[in-house]
Design a protein around this motif. Structure first.
Motif, PDB file in Angstrom:
ATOM      1  N   PHE A 330       0.832  -1.200   0.000  1.00 35.89           N
ATOM      2  CA  PHE A 330       0.000   0.000   0.000  1.00 35.89           C
ATOM      3  C   PHE A 330       0.870   1.254   0.000  1.00 35.89           C
ATOM      4  N   LYS A 331       0.335   2.313  -0.605  1.00 32.77           N
ATOM      5  CA  LYS A 331       0.961   3.623  -0.507  1.00 32.77           C
ATOM      6  C   LYS A 331       0.553   4.260   0.821  1.00 32.77           C
ATOM      7  N   ASN A 332       1.353   5.235   1.261  1.00 32.15           N
ATOM      8  CA  ASN A 332       1.063   5.878   2.548  1.00 32.15           C
ATOM      9  C   ASN A 332      -0.328   6.490   2.594  1.00 32.15           C
ATOM     10  N   ASP A 333      -0.729   7.141   1.515  1.00 33.36           N
ATOM     11  CA  ASP A 333      -2.058   7.750   1.477  1.00 33.36           C
ATOM     12  C   ASP A 333      -3.148   6.690   1.590  1.00 33.36           C
ATOM     13  N   ASP A 334      -2.929   5.517   0.967  1.00 35.73           N
ATOM     14  CA  ASP A 334      -3.912   4.437   1.053  1.00 35.73           C
ATOM     15  C   ASP A 334      -4.001   3.886   2.465  1.00 35.73           C
ATOM     16  N   LEU A 335      -2.862   3.799   3.150  1.00 38.07           N
ATOM     17  CA  LEU A 335      -2.875   3.314   4.531  1.00 38.07           C
ATOM     18  C   LEU A 335      -3.759   4.206   5.396  1.00 38.07           C
ATOM     19  N   ARG A 336      -3.681   5.500   5.165  1.00 33.66           N
ATOM     20  CA  ARG A 336      -4.485   6.431   5.953  1.00 33.66           C
ATOM     21  C   ARG A 336      -5.959   6.369   5.570  1.00 33.66           C
ATOM     22  N   SER A 337      -6.240   6.418   4.273  1.00 35.56           N
ATOM     23  CA  SER A 337      -7.641   6.472   3.841  1.00 35.56           C
ATOM     24  C   SER A 337      -8.378   5.166   4.100  1.00 35.56           C
ATOM     25  N   LEU A 338      -7.740   4.042   3.854  1.00 33.12           N
ATOM     26  CA  LEU A 338      -8.391   2.754   4.078  1.00 33.12           C
ATOM     27  C   LEU A 338      -8.652   2.495   5.553  1.00 33.12           C
ATOM     28  N   SER A 339      -7.804   3.060   6.410  1.00 32.40           N
ATOM     29  CA  SER A 339      -8.014   2.883   7.854  1.00 32.40           C
ATOM     30  C   SER A 339      -9.345   3.467   8.304  1.00 32.40           C
ATOM     31  N   LEU A 340      -9.821   4.498   7.594  1.00 35.92           N
ATOM     32  CA  LEU A 340     -11.087   5.136   7.951  1.00 35.92           C
ATOM     33  C   LEU A 340     -12.279   4.265   7.596  1.00 35.92           C
ATOM     34  N   ASP A 341     -12.073   3.290   6.712  1.00 34.56           N
ATOM     35  CA  ASP A 341     -13.174   2.422   6.262  1.00 34.56           C
ATOM     36  C   ASP A 341     -13.230   1.094   7.020  1.00 34.56           C
ATOM     37  N   MET A 342     -12.436   0.956   8.076  1.00 29.96           N
ATOM     38  CA  MET A 342     -12.379  -0.306   8.822  1.00 29.96           C
ATOM     39  C   MET A 342     -13.375  -0.324   9.978  1.00 29.96           C
ATOM     40  N   HIS A 343     -13.595  -1.525  10.499  1.00 37.28           N
ATOM     41  CA  HIS A 343     -14.392  -1.728  11.701  1.00 37.28           C
ATOM     42  C   HIS A 343     -13.474  -2.400  12.724  1.00 37.28           C
ATOM     43  N   PRO A 344     -12.702  -1.601  13.450  1.00 38.72           N
ATOM     44  CA  PRO A 344     -11.638  -2.162  14.297  1.00 38.72           C
ATOM     45  C   PRO A 344     -12.136  -3.077  15.410  1.00 38.72           C
ATOM     46  N   ASP A 345     -13.426  -2.949  15.808  1.00 40.37           N
ATOM     47  CA  ASP A 345     -13.951  -3.780  16.886  1.00 40.37           C
ATOM     48  C   ASP A 345     -14.436  -5.137  16.398  1.00 40.37           C
ATOM     49  N   THR A 346     -14.471  -5.335  15.083  1.00 43.39           N
ATOM     50  CA  THR A 346     -14.943  -6.597  14.501  1.00 43.39           C
ATOM     51  C   THR A 346     -13.798  -7.286  13.785  1.00 43.39           C
ATOM     52  N   ASP A 347     -13.465  -8.505  14.192  1.00 47.68           N
ATOM     53  CA  ASP A 347     -12.342  -9.221  13.599  1.00 47.68           C
ATOM     54  C   ASP A 347     -12.685  -9.679  12.186  1.00 47.68           C
ATOM     55  N   THR A 348     -11.736  -9.615  11.294  1.00 45.49           N
ATOM     56  CA  THR A 348     -11.956 -10.035   9.908  1.00 45.49           C
ATOM     57  C   THR A 348     -11.979 -11.549   9.765  1.00 45.49           C
ATOM     58  N   ALA A 421       0.790   6.588  14.996  1.00 47.12           N
ATOM     59  CA  ALA A 421      -0.142   7.663  14.676  1.00 47.12           C
ATOM     60  C   ALA A 421      -1.469   7.158  14.115  1.00 47.12           C
ATOM     61  N   ASN A 422      -1.547   5.867  13.783  1.00 46.91           N
ATOM     62  CA  ASN A 422      -2.762   5.312  13.191  1.00 46.91           C
ATOM     63  C   ASN A 422      -3.710   4.872  14.305  1.00 46.91           C
ATOM     64  N   ILE A 423      -4.751   5.669  14.544  1.00 42.59           N
ATOM     65  CA  ILE A 423      -5.669   5.409  15.654  1.00 42.59           C
ATOM     66  C   ILE A 423      -6.429   4.100  15.439  1.00 42.59           C
ATOM     67  N   THR A 424      -6.811   3.817  14.196  1.00 39.92           N
ATOM     68  CA  THR A 424      -7.541   2.584  13.921  1.00 39.92           C
ATOM     69  C   THR A 424      -6.689   1.371  14.279  1.00 39.92           C
ATOM     70  N   TRP A 425      -5.438   1.411  13.896  1.00 41.56           N
ATOM     71  CA  TRP A 425      -4.533   0.299  14.211  1.00 41.56           C
ATOM     72  C   TRP A 425      -4.363   0.167  15.725  1.00 41.56           C
ATOM     73  N   THR A 426      -4.288   1.295  16.426  1.00 38.82           N
ATOM     74  CA  THR A 426      -4.180   1.255  17.879  1.00 38.82           C
ATOM     75  C   THR A 426      -5.402   0.570  18.488  1.00 38.82           C
ATOM     76  N   ASN A 427      -6.591   0.881  17.973  1.00 42.82           N
ATOM     77  CA  ASN A 427      -7.811   0.247  18.483  1.00 42.82           C
ATOM     78  C   ASN A 427      -7.799  -1.259  18.242  1.00 42.82           C
ATOM     79  N   ILE A 428      -7.300  -1.661  17.085  1.00 47.47           N
ATOM     80  CA  ILE A 428      -7.194  -3.088  16.768  1.00 47.47           C
ATOM     81  C   ILE A 428      -6.210  -3.762  17.718  1.00 47.47           C
ATOM     82  N   ARG A 429      -5.097  -3.102  17.970  1.00 48.29           N
ATOM     83  CA  ARG A 429      -4.086  -3.666  18.862  1.00 48.29           C
ATOM     84  C   ARG A 429      -4.614  -3.784  20.288  1.00 48.29           C
ATOM     85  N   GLU A 430      -5.344  -2.781  20.746  1.00 54.80           N
ATOM     86  CA  GLU A 430      -5.910  -2.847  22.093  1.00 54.80           C
ATOM     87  C   GLU A 430      -6.821  -4.058  22.237  1.00 54.80           C
ATOM     88  N   ARG A 431      -7.615  -4.333  21.198  1.00 54.78           N
ATOM     89  CA  ARG A 431      -8.534  -5.478  21.230  1.00 54.78           C
ATOM     90  C   ARG A 431      -7.782  -6.803  21.241  1.00 54.78           C
TER      91      ARG A 431
END
Length: 457
Positions: A330-348, A421-431
């Motif tokens: 992924f490109k850096n911009d994609d890492l940021r934008s795709l993170s906004l489309d995730m559901h960090p509380d639901t495992d894939t 700096a990626n809040i979504t990733w932090t939420n996933i890690r906390e879970r």
């Protein structure tokens, strides 16, 4: 003459070529009793410098890139002169923000295992082999005939392995010195080689428990003086060389302190310091550090312990998973934008083990381990979330392992590196990791080195 006469240029001469002045016309004024402290971090891709007050306040920061690592048939090298020029450039950037005339002391960290051989005047006698040069399994097998496996000095990324190979293939005549990346910069500032620290010394074979070079080192027939004198991180070891003070713009009474590795520096930057405090570095690789009362080691898992002082050890390891594999996909911009489309509380439900290439170091030490990143869902956000989850599971496994081996239980985790700096990733890690997470003081290893120079750890 010292290393690379073309690089022995003062900041003034460098800036004169561009028509700039090396020092601000009206630098920020400082009081006579306020001394500052400088941290310098040498990484794979650049040099970072941070200037702080005696209380830890950041006063100035600078970053300078390095040329790409040269890869010739798997032999990965960098030029030490490039390191030095980048250090000079970062200092020039600091000077543009604030005077350096009140610097009391400095510390340097570098990548653990990046190694070269030099002469007594710091001239490189060999290339600087990068820590990531892991093409020497036969040399590692030869070392195991001499070196106890528990010494943590036979891994493919170790400084001892690289020093041995460099000696055998370049056969330097006369005396020479084994230096790692941080050692060499400290040697430039001192004007002479021969000093290292507990943390860099570990993977060169230094016995950090008994604080001595082990007897088996004699079987390797290193010449007298080749191995450095090793000090505790933060120990004052010298004063800056007069010529180097003029070249860098630092005061002639600047105290040079024994430094550390980049991973330990990142731990110190995070503000972690107590038993049970942990630090996860989400950079190109995944690095875990856990402050413990006792050292733990398990070569079969890639676990080792750095010594901070008489009562604190950093148990941990470095996995090959991390940001490098994400940037392959992924490109850096994609890492940021795709993170906004995730559901960090639901495992894939994706059971990935993301790796940039074959081979893993920790928590599974397996040079043949293959990446697992299939199946690939059609939705790239789900794919990326699966990768985030896979890296988080490696992190959880790592901390579980450290506790099982006898390290203090994790009480909190601070995060450094680009992934912090990626809040979504932090939420996933906390879970997934299941430990309390808190914000670190700073995410630059250079800040940790400045704190070490100031005695703030």
């Amino acid at each position: 003459m010292c290393v690379g006469e073309s690089t022995r240029r003062s900041l003034r001469s460098i800036l004169n070529q561009t028509g700039q002045e090396p020092y601000p016309q009206n630098p920020i004024s400082v009081t006579n009793d306020s001394r500052t402290y400088l941290g310098i971090d040498l990484g794979t891709s650049g040099v970072r410098s941070v200037l702080i007050s005696g209380t830890g306040e950041v006063l100035a920061e600078a970053r300078t890139g390095l040329p790409e690592t040269q890869d010739s048939g798997g032999m990965k090298t960098q030029k030490p002169d490039d390191w030095w020029n980048a250090v000079l450039d970062s200092l020039r950037q600091l000077v543009a923000q604030r005077t350096l005339t009140d610097v009391a002391g400095l510390c340097v960290d570098g990548t653990s295992g990046t190694t070269l051989l030099t002469d007594a005047e710091n001239r490189p006698l060999t290339p600087a082999l990068m820590y990531s040069d892991t093409r020497l399994p036969e040399t590692a097998r030869q070392l195991l005939e001499i070196v106890p496996q528990a010494a943590n000095a036979c891994s493919l990324s170790s400084a001892l392995l690289k020093a041995w190979w460099l000696r055998e293939h370049y056969a330097p005549a006369g005396d020479y010195y084994i230096q790692q990346q941080a050692d060499w910069i400290l040697s430039r500032l001192r004007g002479t080689p021969g000093i290292s620290d507990w943390n860099n010394g570990l993977k060169l074979g230094y016995d950090v428990v008994n604080k001595t070079w082990p007897e088996w080192m004699q079987q390797m027939n290193w010449p007298v003086g080749a191995l450095p004198e090793v000090f505790a991180p933060g120990t004052q070891v010298d004063t800056i060389n007069t010529d180097m003070a003029a070249e860098t713009g630092l005061p002639q009474d600047t105290q040079l302190h024994a430094g550390s590795t980049d991973g330990v520096a990142a731990f110190l930057a995070s503000g972690a310091s107590q038993h049970g405090d942990a630090m996860t570095s989400l950079g190109s690789t995944l690095i875990l550090k856990l402050c413990s009362r006792h050292p733990v080691a398990s070569p079969e898992h890639g676990v080792y312990s750095h010594r901070l002082d008489e009562n604190r050890w950093l148990a941990g390891g470095a996995s090959n998973t991390g940001g490098a594999v994400l940037k392959q996909l992924f490109k850096n911009d994609d890492l940021r934008s795709l993170s906004l489309d995730m559901h960090p509380d639901t495992d894939t439900g994706l059971n990935y083990y993301p790796l940039p290439a074959v081979g893993e170091r920790f928590p599974i030490n397996d040079p043949e381990k293959k990446p697992l990143m299939n199946p690939v869902p059609e939705n790239p956000a789900i794919f990326l979330q699966g990768l985030f989850e896979g890296i988080a599971r490696v992190e959880k496994t790592g901390y579980d392992l450290l506790e099982q081996l006898g390290a203090d239980p994790v009480t909190s985790i601070r995060t450094t590196g680009g992934g912090a700096a990626n809040i979504t990733w932090t939420n996933i890690r906390e879970r997934i990791v299941g430990r309390p997470m808190q914000e670190g003081l700073h995410d630059e290893a250079a800040y940790g080195m400045a704190r070490l120079a100031a005695g703030l750890f």
